[in-house]
Write a protein that holds these residues in place. Structure first.
Motif, PDB file in Angstrom:
ATOM      1  N   ARG A 243     -21.392  28.770   6.308  1.00  0.00           N
ATOM      2  CA  ARG A 243     -21.820  29.229   7.635  1.00  0.00           C
ATOM      3  C   ARG A 243     -22.843  28.267   8.234  1.00  0.00           C
ATOM      4  NH1 ARG A 243     -25.781  33.117   9.810  1.00  0.00           N
ATOM      5  NH2 ARG A 243     -24.852  34.090  11.674  1.00  0.00           N
ATOM      6  N   ALA A 244     -23.797  27.822   7.425  1.00  0.00           N
ATOM      7  CA  ALA A 244     -24.808  26.883   7.921  1.00  0.00           C
ATOM      8  C   ALA A 244     -24.169  25.546   8.311  1.00  0.00           C
ATOM      9  CB  ALA A 244     -25.880  26.668   6.856  1.00  0.00           C
ATOM     10  N   GLU A 245     -23.231  25.096   7.486  1.00  0.00           N
ATOM     11  CA  GLU A 245     -22.533  23.842   7.780  1.00  0.00           C
ATOM     12  C   GLU A 245     -21.782  23.948   9.111  1.00  0.00           C
ATOM     13  OE1 GLU A 245     -18.790  21.191   6.027  1.00  0.00           O
ATOM     14  OE2 GLU A 245     -19.677  22.792   4.805  1.00  0.00           O
ATOM     15  N   LEU A 246     -21.077  25.051   9.294  1.00  0.00           N
ATOM     16  CA  LEU A 246     -20.291  25.203  10.521  1.00  0.00           C
ATOM     17  C   LEU A 246     -21.174  25.441  11.740  1.00  0.00           C
ATOM     18  CD1 LEU A 246     -17.207  27.214   9.255  1.00  0.00           C
ATOM     19  CD2 LEU A 246     -17.269  24.865  10.113  1.00  0.00           C
ATOM     20  N   ARG A 264     -11.563  23.310   9.603  1.00  0.00           N
ATOM     21  CA  ARG A 264     -10.521  23.431   8.574  1.00  0.00           C
ATOM     22  C   ARG A 264     -11.006  22.851   7.249  1.00  0.00           C
ATOM     23  NH1 ARG A 264      -6.976  22.441  13.095  1.00  0.00           N
ATOM     24  NH2 ARG A 264      -7.213  20.185  12.822  1.00  0.00           N
ATOM     25  N   ALA A 265     -11.681  21.702   7.308  1.00  0.00           N
ATOM     26  CA  ALA A 265     -12.168  21.052   6.089  1.00  0.00           C
ATOM     27  C   ALA A 265     -13.234  21.908   5.406  1.00  0.00           C
ATOM     28  CB  ALA A 265     -12.725  19.673   6.425  1.00  0.00           C
ATOM     29  N   ALA A 266     -14.100  22.520   6.195  1.00  0.00           N
ATOM     30  CA  ALA A 266     -15.168  23.349   5.620  1.00  0.00           C
ATOM     31  C   ALA A 266     -14.592  24.563   4.895  1.00  0.00           C
ATOM     32  CB  ALA A 266     -16.133  23.793   6.721  1.00  0.00           C
ATOM     33  N   PHE A 267     -13.591  25.205   5.484  1.00  0.00           N
ATOM     34  CA  PHE A 267     -12.992  26.365   4.834  1.00  0.00           C
ATOM     35  C   PHE A 267     -12.162  25.951   3.610  1.00  0.00           C
ATOM     36  CE2 PHE A 267     -13.884  28.728   8.824  1.00  0.00           C
ATOM     37  CZ  PHE A 267     -14.520  29.826   8.247  1.00  0.00           C
ATOM     38  N   LEU A 270     -14.636  25.446   0.910  1.00  0.00           N
ATOM     39  CA  LEU A 270     -15.102  26.753   0.458  1.00  0.00           C
ATOM     40  C   LEU A 270     -14.113  27.359  -0.530  1.00  0.00           C
ATOM     41  CD1 LEU A 270     -16.898  29.289   0.575  1.00  0.00           C
ATOM     42  CD2 LEU A 270     -15.685  29.936   2.683  1.00  0.00           C
ATOM     43  N   ARG A 271     -12.834  27.279  -0.201  1.00  0.00           N
ATOM     44  CA  ARG A 271     -11.816  27.816  -1.101  1.00  0.00           C
ATOM     45  C   ARG A 271     -11.815  27.106  -2.446  1.00  0.00           C
ATOM     46  NH1 ARG A 271      -8.153  31.336   0.575  1.00  0.00           N
ATOM     47  NH2 ARG A 271      -7.973  31.817   2.801  1.00  0.00           N
ATOM     48  N   SER A 272     -11.984  25.806  -2.438  1.00  0.00           N
ATOM     49  CA  SER A 272     -12.006  25.046  -3.694  1.00  0.00           C
ATOM     50  C   SER A 272     -13.209  25.426  -4.546  1.00  0.00           C
ATOM     51  CB  SER A 272     -12.045  23.542  -3.388  1.00  0.00           C
ATOM     52  OG  SER A 272     -10.857  23.131  -2.745  1.00  0.00           O
ATOM     53  N   SER A 273     -14.362  25.557  -3.907  1.00  0.00           N
ATOM     54  CA  SER A 273     -15.572  25.931  -4.650  1.00  0.00           C
ATOM     55  C   SER A 273     -15.444  27.339  -5.217  1.00  0.00           C
ATOM     56  CB  SER A 273     -16.796  25.841  -3.733  1.00  0.00           C
ATOM     57  OG  SER A 273     -17.012  24.514  -3.298  1.00  0.00           O
ATOM     58  N   GLU A 293      -6.636  36.103   2.232  1.00  0.00           N
ATOM     59  CA  GLU A 293      -6.216  36.033   3.627  1.00  0.00           C
ATOM     60  C   GLU A 293      -6.809  34.792   4.270  1.00  0.00           C
ATOM     61  OE1 GLU A 293      -9.335  38.931   5.845  1.00  0.00           O
ATOM     62  OE2 GLU A 293      -8.045  39.946   4.399  1.00  0.00           O
ATOM     63  N   ASP A 294      -6.642  34.657   5.561  1.00  0.00           N
ATOM     64  CA  ASP A 294      -7.155  33.489   6.267  1.00  0.00           C
ATOM     65  C   ASP A 294      -8.638  33.681   6.571  1.00  0.00           C
ATOM     66  OD1 ASP A 294      -4.712  32.180   6.297  1.00  0.00           O
ATOM     67  OD2 ASP A 294      -4.084  33.152   8.161  1.00  0.00           O
ATOM     68  N   LEU A 295      -9.477  32.957   5.854  1.00  0.00           N
ATOM     69  CA  LEU A 295     -10.911  33.028   6.120  1.00  0.00           C
ATOM     70  C   LEU A 295     -11.221  32.428   7.483  1.00  0.00           C
ATOM     71  CD1 LEU A 295     -12.342  31.900   2.677  1.00  0.00           C
ATOM     72  CD2 LEU A 295     -12.732  34.111   3.742  1.00  0.00           C
ATOM     73  N   ASN A 296     -12.192  33.023   8.164  1.00  0.00           N
ATOM     74  CA  ASN A 296     -12.586  32.486   9.464  1.00  0.00           C
ATOM     75  C   ASN A 296     -14.039  32.825   9.757  1.00  0.00           C
ATOM     76  OD1 ASN A 296     -12.685  35.160  10.646  1.00  0.00           O
ATOM     77  ND2 ASN A 296     -10.455  35.103  10.802  1.00  0.00           N
ATOM     78  N   ASN A 297     -14.472  32.516  10.960  1.00  0.00           N
ATOM     79  CA  ASN A 297     -15.867  32.734  11.336  1.00  0.00           C
ATOM     80  C   ASN A 297     -16.298  34.191  11.214  1.00  0.00           C
ATOM     81  OD1 ASN A 297     -16.145  30.020  12.029  1.00  0.00           O
ATOM     82  ND2 ASN A 297     -15.604  30.373  14.179  1.00  0.00           N
ATOM     83  N   ALA A 298     -15.384  35.113  11.450  1.00  0.00           N
ATOM     84  CA  ALA A 298     -15.733  36.529  11.396  1.00  0.00           C
ATOM     85  C   ALA A 298     -16.182  36.926   9.989  1.00  0.00           C
ATOM     86  CB  ALA A 298     -14.553  37.384  11.846  1.00  0.00           C
TER      87      ALA A 298
END
Length: 350
Positions: A243-246, A264-267, A270-273, A293-298
């Motif tokens: 969240r801070a990165e984005l 897209r790269a940030a998410f 996140l998934r890899s970590s 599911e599809d992670l997003n800003n929400a």
């Protein structure tokens, strides 16, 4: 805080609908109808326990709830009222579905405002189809959206909230956590400040669960709980860092397509970590449904609502010497401050 709790809050919308349905609107009307239907299903827990037709598993769960509820008021100083002393079977898996939304290039949740309780960062529906139709409309406007089923329910003490069938699949630690959390909202609720309210409830919830397990001499269960909470905290840290990165990306002023690529790269990172953490924990980790599911800003905005201010409340509890009565007095004083001063006191880094 357990993973049930973060997805188990619907406080303002239905309450306000019942009080202010005369202001008009289909949303308020459906909320009022849902609230009334839920309240009509309540039965005193003692009566349900005493009925021969009550399944043994349900009876055991409700007996645990009664003990937890007594502990909440007796040992934690939480409101001693009719909430969570009745049971209601709503006949479905979730009591409501919450919709959370954020702009494409923002990690702050959209808010909806109502009389009495002010603005909140979600919108709740008693009917899943209505929630998903509303969410589809928000997506069509370009917002990031998440829809989550909610198993627990609170009206901030304006009604005697029941324990629900939707909560009966939880273990007793999870039941204790949600009851402590929701009763804290009845103790103190600041309109228009979801982060303050949720972080306070999360802090009391966690302290309460620790005290409750120690009081029962359940050291082994406490040790397991603390490990689970450590896992939870590590996943929250990943979500918070993303969240801070984005936030920085969205504030950078770069072209929209470049912003989308960085998003897209940030998410993906996140998934890899998250996958790395999960593999180290035997293939299970908190928030698994989110990563399915599809992670997003929400999603990121939801986590922020609950956890940003928790360290500040933990400092306040420590300053009170662990005395909950003194802690509540300190928190009530903070609640009287204006938003800027309140944020500085409990939401800062030190």
């Amino acid at each position: 805080m357990n993973t049930s709790s973060i997805a188990a809050t619907i406080r303002a919308a239905s309450l306000v609908a019942l009080i202010a349905a005369s202001s008009g609107g289909c949303y308020l009307l459906q909320s009022a109808q849902g609230q009334l239907a839920l309240m009509s299903k309540r039965e005193p827990i003692d009566r349900v326990i005493g009925q021969a037709s009550t399944p043994p598993a349900l009876r055991a769960r409700l007996e645990a709830v009664s003990s937890i509820r007594d502990f909440a008021s007796r040992d934690l100083g939480l409101p001693d009222n009719g909430s969570y002393r009745s049971y209601a079977d709503v006949g479905r898996r979730y009591v409501v579905w919450n919709v959370v939304a954020a702009p494409e290039f923002s990690v702050d949740a959209k808010e909806w405002c109502y009389p009495i309780v002010g603005c909140v960062a979600y919108r709740g529906y008693f009917v899943e189809g209505r929630a998903r139709r509303f969410a589809a409309g928000l997506r069509a406007k370009g917002l990031d959206v998440m829809v989550g089923g909610v198993a627990a329910y609170s009206t901030l003490g304006h009604f005697n909230d029941p324990v629900l069938n939707t909560m009966m699949g939880w273990n007793d630690v999870e039941l204790a956590a949600i009851i402590f959390h929701e009763l804290t909202h009845q103790l103190l609720y600041v309109p228009n400040d979801s982060s303050f309210n949720e972080a306070l409830a999360t802090t009391v919830e966690e302290e309460g669960v620790r005290r409750w397990l120690r009081a029962q001499g359940r050291d082994a269960d406490l040790a397991i709980h603390l490990v689970q909470q450590d896992h939870y905290a590590k996943v929250v840290a990943l979500l918070t860092a993303t969240r801070a990165e984005l936030r920085a990306v969205y504030a950078s002023g770069i072209a929209p397509e470049s912003m989308r690529e960085k998003k897209r790269a940030a998410f993906a990172a996140l998934r890899s970590s998250y996958a790395l953490l999960r593999s180290g924990w035997g293939g299970h980790a908190p928030f698994e449904s989110w990563f399915d599911e599809d992670l997003n800003n929400a999603h990121l905005a939801s986590v922020a609502t609950y956890f940003t201010c928790v360290p500040g409340f933990e400092r306040e509890l420590s300053a009170a010497g662990g005395d909950l009565t003194a802690f509540y007095a300190r928190v009530r004083a903070l609640a009287k401050l204006d938003q800027e001063k309140r944020d500085a006191a409990v939401c800062g880094s030190s």
